[in-house]
Motif scaffolding. Structure first.
Motif, PDB file in Angstrom:
ATOM      1  N   HIS A  87      -3.436   3.190  -3.036  1.00  0.00           N
ATOM      2  CA  HIS A  87      -4.638   3.341  -2.214  1.00  0.00           C
ATOM      3  C   HIS A  87      -4.609   2.363  -1.027  1.00  0.00           C
ATOM      4  CE1 HIS A  87      -6.527   5.823  -5.244  1.00  0.00           C
ATOM      5  NE2 HIS A  87      -6.576   4.862  -6.144  1.00  0.00           N
ATOM      6  N   ALA A 139      -9.685  -0.361  -5.134  1.00  0.00           N
ATOM      7  CA  ALA A 139      -9.022  -0.705  -3.866  1.00  0.00           C
ATOM      8  C   ALA A 139      -9.621   0.083  -2.716  1.00  0.00           C
ATOM      9  CB  ALA A 139      -7.529  -0.412  -3.962  1.00  0.00           C
ATOM     10  N   VAL A 157      -5.527   9.291  -2.539  1.00  0.00           N
ATOM     11  CA  VAL A 157      -6.730   9.268  -3.382  1.00  0.00           C
ATOM     12  C   VAL A 157      -6.348   9.392  -4.853  1.00  0.00           C
ATOM     13  CG1 VAL A 157      -8.199  10.240  -1.562  1.00  0.00           C
ATOM     14  CG2 VAL A 157      -7.060  11.780  -3.192  1.00  0.00           C
ATOM     15  N   GLU A 168      -3.129   0.798  -7.580  1.00  0.00           N
ATOM     16  CA  GLU A 168      -4.066   0.354  -6.546  1.00  0.00           C
ATOM     17  C   GLU A 168      -3.362   0.123  -5.206  1.00  0.00           C
ATOM     18  OE1 GLU A 168      -7.097   0.730  -7.121  1.00  0.00           O
ATOM     19  OE2 GLU A 168      -7.018   0.856  -9.300  1.00  0.00           O
TER      20      GLU A 168
END
Lengths: 313, 77
Positions: free
Chosen positions: A207, A157, A218, A204
């Protein structure tokens, strides 16, 4: 599924738009998550060589994947501990739309996912998402493109590029002021495989909802760069950060996994210290059930504050 | 980026005696770094070095390609 609505367009073969959750119907552009069947794969990434994505022949498989994405985001997977968007102050305002489309030319403008040339990663072609969705009258804050690549299966992502010229909700991080922007220039984008474990959609999303200019979320399973959910320093201090006036403690043990020797990174306190954070390596949950993992304290607060700001636009 | 499963990491090392755990660590760290850098910024020498190093590590870790890898099977875990 709260509502299903299909729209057929004459200029594109067989597109189906389904409104899985309507969100705040009183707003012209409610906070929106889109899940799209990827029409074409660029292989390898940045090669300008395209081929049809096999998912264009599997609408039933795509629909099942959409269901898993919804379940993961709204805390509905079996055994799922992270409630995330299920908060009753949030869930009704979130619009979730799926778009299945087949028969498009396998070319640049229809390719939302690339196959990495140096890994098995699927990579979102982030700049293509917004114009692609606009062709169907859709605007996304976060968008997933689902692929059925034969060779590349690992999701990835990109965070969003915020519209920093527009309004937002101010917040502070360790005394510096940032904004949860109402709108983005480039949405957060996810490239995911149709057969990915559903929990990965939630990882994902962490992110993709974050921002290059107003705070990154992160991966915590690497000694990564400083970010909202990652700090550098040894010895690890008791305090992780002060987020919007609230002092947050550090996770000095890394949920029992331990920080490898030589790492600079340390993380925020956990909502459940007995399991890895969702942005960490959830495969290492001690009971073998990744769905028992939750976001750490700063990640959940930051992401949900960002959603609330967008819901309020 | 989906985390690497421990069994996948072990298999990479089993199948490639020339690969060391430190190689996987560096490879994974560099892959993750990609996504923490705004892709709209002009390419930097650092980013070019990262991609070059990733290509080297890929050839070392997956000399026969990565076809045997699967991150996509555990739905039926």
């Amino acid at each position: 599924v709260l509502a299903v609505h299909s729209v057929y367009f004459t200029d594109c073969p067989m597109p189906t738009v389904r409104v899985i959750r309507p969100g705040d119907a009183g707003k012209p552009d409610p906070f929106t998550i889109c899940v799209i069947s990827n029409p074409a794969l660029e292989s390898p990434w940045k090669s300008s060589q395209f081929q049809a994505d096999p998912i264009t022949n599997d609408e039933a498989g795509f629909d099942l994947c959409v269901r898993f994405v919804e379940q993961a985001l709204f805390g509905l997977l079996p055994e799922q501990a992270e409630p995330f968007l299920s908060d009753p102050g949030i869930a009704p305002g979130v619009r979730l739309v799926s778009l299945f489309v087949s028969g498009l030319e396998a070319g640049d403008v229809n390719s939302l996912v690339a196959e990495d040339g140096v890994s098995d990663l699927l990579i979102a072609r982030r700049a293509r998402f917004r114009p692609f969705l606009e062709r169907y009258g859709l605007i996304a804050d976060v968008a997933y493109a689902i692929s059925q690549s034969d060779s590349h299966t690992r999701p990835s992502a990109w965070p969003a590029t915020d519209d920093d010229s527009g309004p937002g909700a101010a917040f502070t991080m360790d005394g510096a002021t940032f904004h949860h922007r109402h709108r983005c220039i480039v949405p957060g984008t996810v490239a995911q495989h149709i057969a990915s474990v559903p929990l990965t959609a939630l990882h994902e999303f962490g992110h993709a909802l974050s921002s290059y200019s107003n705070g990154l979320i992160v991966d915590l399973y690497e000694d990564g760069p400083p970010a909202v959910n990652n700090r550098h320093g040894r010895p690890i201090p008791e305090r992780f950060a002060v987020y919007d006036g609230i002092a947050l403690a550090s996770d000095r043990k890394r949920d029992g996994l331990g920080y490898p020797t030589g790492w600079r990174s340390f993380h925020c306190e956990l909502n459940d210290p007995s399991f890895p954070a969702l942005m960490d390596n959830y495969w290492l949950a001690h009971d073998g059930i990744p769905e028992h993992c939750q976001h750490d304290v700063v990640t959940r607060r930051f992401l949900l504050d960002r959603v609330r700001a967008k819901l309020a636009r | 980026m989906e985390p690497l499963k421990p069994e996948t990491r072990a298999r990479i090392l089993d199948e490639n005696p020339q690969a060391a755990p430190e190689d996987i660590d560096e490879y994974e760290r560099l892959l993750a770094e990609r996504f923490a850098t705004d892709p709209e910024l002009p390419p930097s020498p650092e980013a070019e070095r990262r991609e070059s190093r990733l290509a080297e590590l890929y050839r070392k870790l997956f000399p026969q390609g990565h076809g045997w890898l699967s991150h996509a099977s555990p739905r039926a875990r």
